[in-house]
Design an enzyme around this catalytic site. Structure first.
Site, mmCIF file in Angstrom:
data_model
loop_
_atom_site.group_PDB
_atom_site.id
_atom_site.type_symbol
_atom_site.label_atom_id
_atom_site.label_comp_id
_atom_site.label_asym_id
_atom_site.label_seq_id
_atom_site.Cartn_x
_atom_site.Cartn_y
_atom_site.Cartn_z
ATOM 1 N N ARG A 1 -5.312 8.557 -7.732
ATOM 2 C CA ARG A 1 -4.145 9.035 -8.548
ATOM 3 C C ARG A 1 -3.163 7.872 -8.240
ATOM 4 N NH1 ARG A 1 -6.334 11.972 -11.117
ATOM 5 N NH2 ARG A 1 -5.844 14.330 -11.224
ATOM 6 N N HIS B 1 -7.116 5.577 -17.331
ATOM 7 C CA HIS B 1 -7.345 7.001 -16.578
ATOM 8 C C HIS B 1 -8.793 7.728 -17.329
ATOM 9 C CE1 HIS B 1 -5.693 10.577 -14.177
ATOM 10 N NE2 HIS B 1 -7.240 10.701 -14.402
HETATM 11 P P1 NDP Z 1 -12.099 17.070 -2.966
HETATM 12 O O1 NDP Z 1 -10.636 18.165 -2.715
HETATM 13 O O2 NDP Z 1 -13.195 17.783 -3.148
HETATM 14 O O3 NDP Z 1 -12.074 16.267 -1.780
HETATM 15 C C1 NDP Z 1 -10.847 15.562 -1.305
HETATM 16 C C2 NDP Z 1 -11.077 14.574 -0.015
HETATM 17 O O4 NDP Z 1 -9.950 14.072 0.345
HETATM 18 C C3 NDP Z 1 -11.839 15.456 1.161
HETATM 19 O O5 NDP Z 1 -13.014 14.697 1.575
HETATM 20 C C4 NDP Z 1 -10.613 15.649 1.974
HETATM 21 O O6 NDP Z 1 -10.957 15.745 3.398
HETATM 22 C C5 NDP Z 1 -9.910 14.259 1.743
HETATM 23 N N1 NDP Z 1 -8.797 14.196 2.192
HETATM 24 C C6 NDP Z 1 -7.551 15.107 1.758
HETATM 25 N N2 NDP Z 1 -6.484 14.653 2.581
HETATM 26 C C7 NDP Z 1 -6.784 13.920 3.423
HETATM 27 C C8 NDP Z 1 -6.041 13.110 4.580
HETATM 28 N N3 NDP Z 1 -4.835 13.265 4.604
HETATM 29 N N4 NDP Z 1 -6.876 12.188 5.165
HETATM 30 C C9 NDP Z 1 -8.043 12.005 5.026
HETATM 31 N N5 NDP Z 1 -8.731 12.760 4.155
HETATM 32 C C10 NDP Z 1 -7.965 13.401 3.348
HETATM 33 O O7 NDP Z 1 -11.436 16.335 -4.301
HETATM 34 P P2 NDP Z 1 -12.535 15.604 -5.327
HETATM 35 O O8 NDP Z 1 -13.602 14.857 -4.527
HETATM 36 O O9 NDP Z 1 -12.928 16.585 -6.383
HETATM 37 O O10 NDP Z 1 -11.305 14.707 -5.973
HETATM 38 C C11 NDP Z 1 -10.803 13.869 -5.453
HETATM 39 C C12 NDP Z 1 -9.675 13.381 -6.534
HETATM 40 O O11 NDP Z 1 -10.168 12.220 -7.509
HETATM 41 C C13 NDP Z 1 -8.934 14.284 -7.211
HETATM 42 O O12 NDP Z 1 -7.944 14.881 -6.427
HETATM 43 C C14 NDP Z 1 -8.416 13.296 -8.260
HETATM 44 O O13 NDP Z 1 -6.873 12.976 -7.996
HETATM 45 C C15 NDP Z 1 -9.338 12.152 -8.545
HETATM 46 N N6 NDP Z 1 -9.852 12.202 -9.661
HETATM 47 C C16 NDP Z 1 -9.816 11.114 -10.555
HETATM 48 C C17 NDP Z 1 -10.530 11.107 -11.793
HETATM 49 C C18 NDP Z 1 -10.228 9.986 -12.780
HETATM 50 O O14 NDP Z 1 -10.592 9.981 -13.918
HETATM 51 N N7 NDP Z 1 -9.904 8.765 -12.211
HETATM 52 C C19 NDP Z 1 -11.137 12.211 -12.439
HETATM 53 C C20 NDP Z 1 -11.520 13.129 -11.288
HETATM 54 C C21 NDP Z 1 -10.704 13.095 -10.183
HETATM 55 P P3 NDP Z 1 -11.741 16.880 3.930
HETATM 56 O O15 NDP Z 1 -13.256 16.859 3.383
HETATM 57 O O16 NDP Z 1 -12.002 16.720 5.361
HETATM 58 O O17 NDP Z 1 -11.136 18.191 3.546
HETATM 59 C C1 OXD Z 2 -9.052 14.883 -12.799
HETATM 60 C C2 OXD Z 2 -8.654 13.677 -13.513
HETATM 61 O O1 OXD Z 2 -8.499 15.199 -11.850
HETATM 62 O O2 OXD Z 2 -9.103 13.655 -14.706
HETATM 63 O O3 OXD Z 2 -9.946 15.542 -13.268
HETATM 64 O O4 OXD Z 2 -8.170 12.863 -12.924
#
Ligand code: NDP
Ligand code: OXD
Length: 309
Positions: free
Chosen positions: A224, A272
């Site tokens: 993000r 994005h």
């Molecule tokens: P998940 O919720 O599956 O994974 C989040 C990961 O981040 C987990 O491994 C979690 O750790 C880790 N995490 C969260 N907080 C912390 C912290 N404070 N310190 C260290 N690690 C942390 O999310 P997704 O993989 O599904 O998606 C990730 C992000 O990708 C979305 O939230 C979105 O913002 C972005 N995204 C962007 C897109 C784009 O088009 N650019 C499309 C889709 C998503 P743990 O495993 O230990 O809980």
């Molecule tokens: C999502 C994105 O969160 O598109 O799926 O960024």
């Protein structure tokens, strides 16, 4: 019971069509068309107007149209008792993984630099690093981060992942928690941010973090825009500590026309688009949760509100 779609400025005709096709007889409203607020127990949303959902007395669930939920959790007036779900989708995950692999290859094989040289009719060979010699760090080893890291490892990169809790993935070195962040960073020649946006991760990509990366590191942000302190990034690239960055997400989207990122030679931007939710692929999980709600069963892909993801 009715479903309300709230996504101002977005064409949601394909969402409406898929919801109706995949659940014949379902009553679907699209905000702000006229509708009875008392009827709505389930909403599907992307960037809703702040405070909107407190006006729905029977609302039980808000389903994010994407993987991220920061557009919902950032609403200070979001009702406490309403649950939030998110998208977990193989297509979304593989689209994003392939996008990131393309960005990494673009950087290691200097394709953007050659594009610049081409405009200047310059024939100048640049030394490249083979995949097996390149160390990549993935911040956020969730559904998408793990898939990205796995694809990179399959392509022979040396991959590490950083998350809150420790992971055990084949061919990927796991780092976890704030205490292991420095060790993770100091060997990440390409850093990929795939964290969710939470109170803890907001502004995490800042000067202090960049200083811990090896000199000449490259940053990819597909998480993000709010993860990144924008002027810190420009400062670290201009000082020569970072080689450059590829950004798909921004504090303000669309990126304002006069933003410094547009013309920066070492920063590339995309609108994005790393992966885009396909309603056909995602609506089945929305319908399933709608039915689960009706039957009083536990919901799938539920967000832990206190954690923020
Ligand atoms: P998940 O919720 O599956 O994974 C989040 C990961 O981040 C987990 O491994 C979690 O750790 C880790 N995490 C969260 N907080 C912390 C912290 N404070 N310190 C260290 N690690 C942390 O999310 P997704 O993989 O599904 O998606 C990730 C992000 O990708 C979305 O939230 C979105 O913002 C972005 N995204 C962007 C897109 C784009 O088009 N650019 C499309 C889709 C998503 P743990 O495993 O230990 O809980
Ligand atoms: C999502 C994105 O969160 O598109 O799926 O960024």
């Amino acid at each position: 019971m009715s479903v309300l779609i709230v996504a101002p400025g977005k064409d949601v005709s394909d969402w409406t069509e898929e919801l109706k096709n995949q659940h014949p007889g379902l009553n679907v409203y699209v905000y702000p068309e006229d509708h009875d607020k008392e009827e709505v127990e389930f909403a599907v949303s992307w960037k809703h107007p702040r405070g909107l959902f407190k006006n729905y007395p029977n609302l039980k669930v808000v389903a994010s149209m994407g993987a991220g939920v920061d557009h919902i959790t950032s609403d200070p007036e979001f009702p406490e008792d309403v649950k939030i779900t998110r998208v977990i989708d193989n297509q979304l995950t593989s689209d994003l993984s392939e996008f990131v692999l393309a960005l990494v290859m673009n950087q290691t094989r200097h394709l953007a630099a050659y594009k610049h040289q081409e405009t200047e009719h310059k024939w100048n060979l640049l030394k490249y690093c083979r995949n097996s010699d390149m160390k990549i760090g993935v911040m956020g080893m969730g559904v998408i981060g793990t898939a990205v890291a796995t694809l990179l490892a399959k392509n022979n990169f040396k991959v590490s992942g950083w998350s809150r809790t420790e992971k055990n993935c084949e061919d990927i070195t796991s780092y976890s928690g704030d205490c292991e962040l420095n060790n993770f960073l100091k060997q990440s020649e390409i850093l990929i941010c795939l964290l969710p946006l939470t109170k803890q991760t907001k502004g995490i990509l800042n000067t202090e973090l960049f200083e811990q990366l090896p000199k000449g590191a490259y940053v990819i942000n597909v998480g993000r825009g709010e993860h990144l302190e924008e002027s810190d990034l420009i400062g670290m690239i201009d000082s020569g500590h970072l080689a450059g960055a590829f950004l798909d997400v921004f504090k303000e989207e669309p990126l304002p026309e006069d933003h410094a990122f547009w013309d920066h030679k070492r920063i590339s931007v995309t609108p994005h688009t790393a992966s885009i939710t396909q309603p056909k692929s995602v609506v089945p999980q929305i319908i399933e949760n709608y039915k689960r709600l009706q039957n009083g069963e536990p919901l799938k892909n539920l967000v832990e509100k206190e954690r923020g993801y």
